[in-house]
Scaffold this motif. Structure first.
Motif, PDB file in Angstrom:
ATOM      1  N   ARG A   1      20.827   6.623  -7.694  1.00  0.00           N
ATOM      2  CA  ARG A   1      19.859   6.556  -8.803  1.00  0.00           C
ATOM      3  C   ARG A   1      18.620   5.750  -8.411  1.00  0.00           C
ATOM      4  NH1 ARG A   1      24.589   6.184 -11.414  1.00  0.00           N
ATOM      5  NH2 ARG A   1      24.529   3.913 -11.599  1.00  0.00           N
ATOM      6  N   PHE A   2      18.826   4.639  -7.721  1.00  0.00           N
ATOM      7  CA  PHE A   2      17.703   3.824  -7.295  1.00  0.00           C
ATOM      8  C   PHE A   2      16.780   4.623  -6.373  1.00  0.00           C
ATOM      9  CE2 PHE A   2      15.535   1.023  -4.363  1.00  0.00           C
ATOM     10  CZ  PHE A   2      14.943   0.116  -5.227  1.00  0.00           C
ATOM     11  N   ILE A   3      17.355   5.309  -5.410  1.00  0.00           N
ATOM     12  CA  ILE A   3      16.555   6.087  -4.461  1.00  0.00           C
ATOM     13  C   ILE A   3      15.812   7.204  -5.185  1.00  0.00           C
ATOM     14  CG2 ILE A   3      16.634   7.585  -2.428  1.00  0.00           C
ATOM     15  CD1 ILE A   3      19.096   5.882  -1.527  1.00  0.00           C
ATOM     16  N   VAL A   4      16.488   7.909  -6.093  1.00  0.00           N
ATOM     17  CA  VAL A   4      15.824   8.971  -6.862  1.00  0.00           C
ATOM     18  C   VAL A   4      14.627   8.392  -7.614  1.00  0.00           C
ATOM     19  CG1 VAL A   4      16.077  10.535  -8.845  1.00  0.00           C
ATOM     20  CG2 VAL A   4      17.827  10.506  -7.056  1.00  0.00           C
TER      21      VAL A   4
ATOM     22  N   LYS B   1       0.815  -1.209   0.000  1.00  0.00           N
ATOM     23  CA  LYS B   1       0.000   0.000   0.000  1.00  0.00           C
ATOM     24  C   LYS B   1       0.853   1.265   0.000  1.00  0.00           C
ATOM     25  CE  LYS B   1      -3.675  -2.317   2.484  1.00  0.00           C
ATOM     26  NZ  LYS B   1      -4.398  -2.455   3.734  1.00  0.00           N
ATOM     27  N   GLU B   2       2.007   1.204   0.668  1.00  0.00           N
ATOM     28  CA  GLU B   2       2.850   2.394   0.772  1.00  0.00           C
ATOM     29  C   GLU B   2       3.583   2.654  -0.546  1.00  0.00           C
ATOM     30  OE1 GLU B   2       3.525  -0.334   2.756  1.00  0.00           O
ATOM     31  OE2 GLU B   2       2.380   0.221   4.515  1.00  0.00           O
ATOM     32  N   PRO B   3       3.970   3.905  -0.770  1.00  0.00           N
ATOM     33  CA  PRO B   3       4.794   4.209  -1.950  1.00  0.00           C
ATOM     34  C   PRO B   3       6.123   3.434  -1.876  1.00  0.00           C
ATOM     35  CG  PRO B   3       4.009   6.231  -0.896  1.00  0.00           C
ATOM     36  CD  PRO B   3       3.651   5.107   0.008  1.00  0.00           C
ATOM     37  N   PRO B   4       6.741   3.170  -3.022  1.00  0.00           N
ATOM     38  CA  PRO B   4       7.976   2.380  -3.041  1.00  0.00           C
ATOM     39  C   PRO B   4       9.059   2.924  -2.104  1.00  0.00           C
ATOM     40  CG  PRO B   4       7.177   2.693  -5.270  1.00  0.00           C
ATOM     41  CD  PRO B   4       6.303   3.518  -4.375  1.00  0.00           C
ATOM     42  N   ALA B   5       9.297   4.220  -2.108  1.00  0.00           N
ATOM     43  CA  ALA B   5      10.349   4.785  -1.254  1.00  0.00           C
ATOM     44  C   ALA B   5      10.056   4.506   0.215  1.00  0.00           C
ATOM     45  CB  ALA B   5      10.487   6.282  -1.499  1.00  0.00           C
TER      46      ALA B   5
ATOM     47  N   LEU C   1      12.450   2.425   2.734  1.00  0.00           N
ATOM     48  CA  LEU C   1      12.867   3.079   3.977  1.00  0.00           C
ATOM     49  C   LEU C   1      12.526   2.208   5.183  1.00  0.00           C
ATOM     50  CD1 LEU C   1      13.879   5.511   5.656  1.00  0.00           C
ATOM     51  CD2 LEU C   1      11.532   6.374   5.562  1.00  0.00           C
ATOM     52  N   GLU C   2      11.320   1.698   5.222  1.00  0.00           N
ATOM     53  CA  GLU C   2      10.884   0.877   6.365  1.00  0.00           C
ATOM     54  C   GLU C   2      11.733  -0.387   6.479  1.00  0.00           C
ATOM     55  OE1 GLU C   2       9.204   0.651   9.742  1.00  0.00           O
ATOM     56  OE2 GLU C   2       8.822   2.368   8.451  1.00  0.00           O
TER      57      GLU C   2
ATOM     58  N   GLY D   1      13.236   8.040  11.326  1.00  0.00           N
ATOM     59  CA  GLY D   1      12.860   9.437  11.560  1.00  0.00           C
ATOM     60  C   GLY D   1      13.403  10.392  10.512  1.00  0.00           C
ATOM     61  N   VAL D   2      14.703  10.310  10.270  1.00  0.00           N
ATOM     62  CA  VAL D   2      15.311  11.203   9.275  1.00  0.00           C
ATOM     63  C   VAL D   2      14.820  10.834   7.877  1.00  0.00           C
ATOM     64  CG1 VAL D   2      17.490  11.968   8.234  1.00  0.00           C
ATOM     65  CG2 VAL D   2      17.323  11.687  10.711  1.00  0.00           C
ATOM     66  N   GLY D   3      14.728   9.539   7.611  1.00  0.00           N
ATOM     67  CA  GLY D   3      14.238   9.105   6.307  1.00  0.00           C
ATOM     68  C   GLY D   3      12.823   9.581   6.040  1.00  0.00           C
ATOM     69  N   GLN D   4      11.955   9.470   7.034  1.00  0.00           N
ATOM     70  CA  GLN D   4      10.564   9.924   6.879  1.00  0.00           C
ATOM     71  C   GLN D   4      10.517  11.427   6.618  1.00  0.00           C
ATOM     72  OE1 GLN D   4       8.010   7.709   6.731  1.00  0.00           O
ATOM     73  NE2 GLN D   4       6.899   9.482   5.990  1.00  0.00           N
ATOM     74  N   LEU D   5      11.323  12.170   7.349  1.00  0.00           N
ATOM     75  CA  LEU D   5      11.381  13.629   7.150  1.00  0.00           C
ATOM     76  C   LEU D   5      11.813  13.953   5.712  1.00  0.00           C
ATOM     77  CD1 LEU D   5      11.263  16.498   8.418  1.00  0.00           C
ATOM     78  CD2 LEU D   5      13.668  16.169   9.022  1.00  0.00           C
TER      79      LEU D   5
END
Length: 193
Positions: free
Chosen positions: A131-134, A82-86, A90-91, A182-186
């Motif tokens: 590149r993958f993260i972008v 359900k969540e977006p890929p990023a 991150l999770e 936390g930082v990733g979510q921000l």
């Protein structure tokens, strides 16, 4: 340990995880080809049939770090959710980041950046992660361009800080997970605005 007879083609995939684990544990300079061969259960000449030199073995180990991570992330994303890929990546990384110990290969490589081939292998690895993260940040509602680029580099940085923390015992697992999440979510939220 009995010695296996190995031919270069097709056996690289079997030997590479063992070679990578040895470099992760011993570093570049302390890992001898004799020790790498012993851990692989082969003679040194077998390793040299697959890779021409110890440095080529190390370069392959650096590539293995990115191949392994990207393979895990792609399998995770293929499962859907359900969540977006990023958010899914991150999770996953908040819980599992660094647990394989392969980041130690990167740390060993960073002490060898005077070697142009090792420096280039590290640049290629970090570039693949970036590149993958972008690409994952480019999901619904994400800004394109500089924001995704900077958010991706910041996420790479959080991973690096998390690995340094693990290596030096600065934070326990719960604290590292909290930092990463936390930082990733921000960063993800900033990228969506």
């Amino acid at each position: 340990m009995p010695r296996a007879t190995v031919q270069p083609k097709g056996h690289r995939d079997r030997l590479l995880p063992v070679v990578a684990a040895a470099f992760a544990e011993l570093g570049y300079r302390r890992a001898t080809t004799a020790e790498l061969a012993r851990r692989c259960g082969v003679r040194e000449n077998v390793l040299y049939r697959v890779w021409p030199s110890k440095k080529d073995m190390f370069l392959a180990a650096i590539d293995y770090v990115s191949e392994s991570s990207l393979d895990i992330w792609l399998k995770l994303l293929a499962k859907g959710g359900k969540e977006p890929p990023a958010q899914r990546v991150l999770e996953y990384e908040a819980v599992h980041h660094g647990e394989s110990g392969l980041y130690r290969i990167v740390f060993a490589g960073l002490s060898e950046t005077d070697d142009p081939q090792i420096r280039e292998a590290l640049r290629r690895m970090y570039g693949r992660f970036h590149r993958f993260i972008v690409e994952q940040l480019g999901g619904p509602g994400a800004k394109a361009g500089a924001d995704s680029n900077m958010a991706a580099w910041a996420l790479v940085g959080v991973g690096t800080v998390s690995n340094i923390s693990r290596e030096l015992g600065l934070m326990d697992d719960r604290q590292r997970q909290s930092l990463f999440r936390g930082v990733g979510q921000l960063l993800l939220e900033t990228n969506r605005k």
